[in-house]
Design a protein around this motif. Structure first.
Motif, mmCIF file in Angstrom:
data_model
loop_
_atom_site.group_PDB
_atom_site.id
_atom_site.type_symbol
_atom_site.label_atom_id
_atom_site.label_comp_id
_atom_site.label_asym_id
_atom_site.label_seq_id
_atom_site.Cartn_x
_atom_site.Cartn_y
_atom_site.Cartn_z
ATOM 1 N N ILE A 118 0.835 -1.207 0.000
ATOM 2 C CA ILE A 118 0.000 0.000 0.000
ATOM 3 C C ILE A 118 0.867 1.253 0.000
ATOM 4 N N GLY A 119 1.923 1.231 0.801
ATOM 5 C CA GLY A 119 2.819 2.389 0.847
ATOM 6 C C GLY A 119 3.460 2.684 -0.491
ATOM 7 N N ALA A 120 3.898 1.624 -1.196
ATOM 8 C CA ALA A 120 4.534 1.820 -2.503
ATOM 9 C C ALA A 120 3.552 2.381 -3.524
ATOM 10 N N ILE A 121 2.338 1.855 -3.539
ATOM 11 C CA ILE A 121 1.333 2.328 -4.500
ATOM 12 C C ILE A 121 0.956 3.780 -4.225
ATOM 13 N N ILE A 122 0.730 4.114 -2.969
ATOM 14 C CA ILE A 122 0.350 5.482 -2.616
ATOM 15 C C ILE A 122 1.472 6.458 -2.943
ATOM 16 N N THR A 123 2.715 6.062 -2.648
ATOM 17 C CA THR A 123 3.850 6.952 -2.923
ATOM 18 C C THR A 123 3.965 7.269 -4.401
ATOM 19 N N VAL A 124 3.930 6.235 -5.241
ATOM 20 C CA VAL A 124 4.045 6.454 -6.687
ATOM 21 C C VAL A 124 2.847 7.242 -7.216
ATOM 22 N N THR A 125 1.668 6.952 -6.717
ATOM 23 C CA THR A 125 0.472 7.684 -7.150
ATOM 24 C C THR A 125 0.599 9.169 -6.838
ATOM 25 N N LEU A 126 1.040 9.490 -5.630
ATOM 26 C CA LEU A 126 1.208 10.897 -5.247
ATOM 27 C C LEU A 126 2.271 11.584 -6.100
ATOM 28 N N LEU A 127 3.371 10.902 -6.354
ATOM 29 C CA LEU A 127 4.446 11.504 -7.155
ATOM 30 C C LEU A 127 3.977 11.788 -8.576
ATOM 31 N N ILE A 128 3.253 10.836 -9.174
ATOM 32 C CA ILE A 128 2.768 11.051 -10.546
ATOM 33 C C ILE A 128 1.726 12.164 -10.587
ATOM 34 N N ALA A 165 1.199 5.583 -22.129
ATOM 35 C CA ALA A 165 2.060 6.133 -23.174
ATOM 36 C C ALA A 165 2.114 7.652 -23.156
ATOM 37 N N THR A 166 1.109 8.310 -22.565
ATOM 38 C CA THR A 166 1.067 9.772 -22.541
ATOM 39 C C THR A 166 1.773 10.368 -21.330
ATOM 40 N N LEU A 167 2.166 9.537 -20.391
ATOM 41 C CA LEU A 167 2.834 10.040 -19.199
ATOM 42 C C LEU A 167 4.248 10.505 -19.530
ATOM 43 N N PRO A 168 4.782 11.483 -18.805
ATOM 44 C CA PRO A 168 6.166 11.903 -19.026
ATOM 45 C C PRO A 168 7.138 10.799 -18.631
ATOM 46 N N ASP A 169 8.382 10.938 -19.095
ATOM 47 C CA ASP A 169 9.375 9.898 -18.825
ATOM 48 C C ASP A 169 9.547 9.636 -17.338
ATOM 49 N N ALA A 170 9.527 10.687 -16.530
ATOM 50 C CA ALA A 170 9.709 10.514 -15.084
ATOM 51 C C ALA A 170 8.613 9.635 -14.489
ATOM 52 N N ALA A 171 7.379 9.847 -14.926
ATOM 53 C CA ALA A 171 6.271 9.038 -14.423
ATOM 54 C C ALA A 171 6.391 7.600 -14.910
ATOM 55 N N LEU A 223 9.150 6.018 -15.545
ATOM 56 C CA LEU A 223 10.221 5.389 -14.767
ATOM 57 C C LEU A 223 9.737 5.004 -13.374
ATOM 58 N N MET A 224 8.832 5.798 -12.816
ATOM 59 C CA MET A 224 8.244 5.419 -11.522
ATOM 60 C C MET A 224 7.442 4.133 -11.652
ATOM 61 N N LEU A 225 6.715 3.997 -12.752
ATOM 62 C CA LEU A 225 5.965 2.763 -12.986
ATOM 63 C C LEU A 225 6.909 1.586 -13.208
ATOM 64 N N VAL A 226 8.064 1.850 -13.834
ATOM 65 C CA VAL A 226 9.075 0.801 -14.006
ATOM 66 C C VAL A 226 9.519 0.275 -12.645
ATOM 67 N N LEU A 227 9.834 1.186 -11.740
ATOM 68 C CA LEU A 227 10.251 0.786 -10.393
ATOM 69 C C LEU A 227 9.125 0.041 -9.672
ATOM 70 N N LEU A 228 7.895 0.487 -9.878
ATOM 71 C CA LEU A 228 6.768 -0.150 -9.216
ATOM 72 C C LEU A 228 6.538 -1.554 -9.768
ATOM 73 N N MET A 229 6.708 -1.748 -11.078
ATOM 74 C CA MET A 229 6.591 -3.082 -11.661
ATOM 75 C C MET A 229 7.653 -4.012 -11.091
ATOM 76 N N PHE A 230 8.870 -3.511 -11.016
ATOM 77 C CA PHE A 230 9.974 -4.320 -10.493
ATOM 78 C C PHE A 230 9.726 -4.674 -9.032
#
Length: 456
Positions: free
Chosen positions: A369-379, A409-415, A417-424
């Motif tokens: 939950i913490g990981a999902i919320i963190t990435v969601t807030l950052l994006i 596909a419409t998200l910026p590169d930074a977002a 990359l956050m999804l990349v980390l979240l997938m991993f």
């Protein structure tokens, strides 16, 4: 002093032994992602013969190795035949790698037990109790390839006789989608994913079969193969996975079908039989596969939230599915149920659940939950996308599902990359964390006084 030094050395060696599998699997997956990224960047991997950007290649490689299915470029049109083969190999490697590591963790856990405990565990699971990495690995490989071959054959026959594909094309498309389905990846060689086959049970049901079997986990498949008609011998893990998987599939089917029944952009344009098929198909996909036979971006807001829950839970442990796993969810459910009833111990199917498992399940869920919320807030802070859409993508990434509301596909590169980390993290985190928690147990020679804070 010498005795203390020996004790410390033994403890350090034990911790190193326990952490080594998690380190190796993490480095192995990172290496596979890096190699896949380099191969997908090459002009030969692109349909147009051009270099692919590093972020696009990295995202696709991570999605394939972590068997997620989220994409930032169209798999059908952007990648050449070579690039699609690379993706297929990454999917197979990612799916089998997770299963092999999970089996290795189970072997290490068995070896950690005393001889008596190993004999008891062996009697319960109808194994020798000693474990054999080579035998387990071969069994996983044989099971995976057999299921993929059967599903590929069914799809190939349908492509040839139902859609007029020539044999080489039918074999390739059938093989790719069978491997993608069993490994719960959700990559498709069609620009609209599976929307063209929304009313075709000869395509949808074989894919669902592969997804469900891959999501059950190898320990369950292994026991069912040996003791399918002797349910009294099934382990607690097998019973939980089968019951929870069946319940969630049924609940997901009813929920999706009822909520979307009259939506003209999804099920509303289909006949009743096709609506039921599509509802079941999407319920299966939410168990971490990621194919879609309807336009996910056109779903009702409530449907997105319901799919978020299913994607977060995921499938069975030691399989190709992601999420926190149905066993973790079941453990939390029984903990709450026991607390509401005023019980002192959690009992499941006539057996008492270890308190260590309580802590492990709670830890995995809180970190997820913490990981999902963190990435969601950052994006949310770097884009103008609505919360429900960002949350859907984040949960899909962490659960290695691959369903998308169309914003990836419409998200910026930074977002991205956050999804990349979240997938991993979503693919490796629960498994490596679970193994580390299970193997890290240490005895403390004292206990502190008890005190209760106010709860609720």
């Amino acid at each position: 002093m010498a005795k203390l030094r020996v004790s410390r050395d033994a403890g350090a060696a034990r911790r190193a032994t326990f952490m080594e599998p998690a380190q190796k699997i993490t480095l192995g997956f990172a290496g596979a992602v890096a190699l896949g990224t380099l191969l997908l960047m090459l002009p030969v991997s692109s349909a147009e013969g051009r270099w692919t950007g590093v972020v696009d290649a990295l995202f696709t490689a991570t999605s394939a190795v972590c068997v997620t299915g989220l994409t930032v470029v169209d798999t059908a049109t952007h990648w050449s035949g070579f690039g699609q083969v690379v993706i297929l190999l990454l999917i197979q490697l990612g799916g089998l790698g997770i299963m092999l590591f999970a089996a290795l963790v189970g072997l290490l856990l068995a070896r950690k037990m005393s001889v008596r405990a190993r004999l008891v565990a062996g009697a319960e699971t109808k194994t020798s109790g000693d474990g054999n990495t080579r035998r387990i690995g071969i069994g996983i490989l044989q099971t995976s390839l057999a299921i993929e071959a059967v599903v590929a054959l069914l799809l190939c026959l349908r492509f040839v006789f139902g859609y007029g594909y020539d044999l080489p094309k039918a074999i390739w498309y059938a093989t790719f989608h069978a491997v993608s389905a069993f490994n719960n990846a959700g990559f498709a060689l069609y620009s609209d994913n599976m929307m063209s086959f929304v009313a075709d049970p000869w395509i949808c049901l074989p894919l669902c079969l592969a997804i469900v079997l891959g999501g059950l986990g190898f320990p369950v498949l292994r026991q069912l193969r040996r003791e399918l008609w002797v349910p009294l011998r099934w382990t607690m893990n097998t019973r939980i996975v089968l019951i929870m998987s069946g319940a969630l599939l049924a609940a997901g089917t009813v929920f999706f079908t009822v909520v979307e029944w009259s939506n003209p952009a999804t099920l509303g344009k289909l006949d009743p039989a096709a609506r039921l098929l599509a509802g079941f198909f999407q319920s299966v996909q939410a168990r971490t596969a990621g194919f879609n036979s309807v336009d996910i971006s056109q779903l009702h807001d409530g449907t997105w939230l319901g799919l978020d829950v299913l994607m977060f839970i995921g499938g069975g442990p030691a399989g190709t599915a992601g999420g926190i796993k149905v066993t973790t969810f079941a453990v939390l459910f029984f903990i709450v149920w026991t607390e509401l009833r005023g019980g002192t111990s959690v009992n499941i199917f006539g057996k008492r659940l270890s308190r260590a498992v309580h802590r492990e399940a709670i830890t995995v869920v809180v970190i997820a939950i913490g990981a999902i919320i963190t990435v969601t807030l950052l994006i949310l802070n770097i884009t103008d996308v609505d919360l429900d859409l960002v949350l859907f993508e984040a949960v899909s990434a962490f659960g290695t599902v691959g369903l998308s509301a169309g914003i990836t596909a419409t998200l910026p590169d930074a977002a991205q990359l956050m999804l990349v980390l979240l997938m991993f993290l979503g693919r490796l985190g629960p498994l490596t964390l679970g193994s580390a928690l299970a193997l890290r147990e240490r005895r403390i020679a004292y206990e502190l006084p008890k005190e209760r804070p106010a709860i609720g």
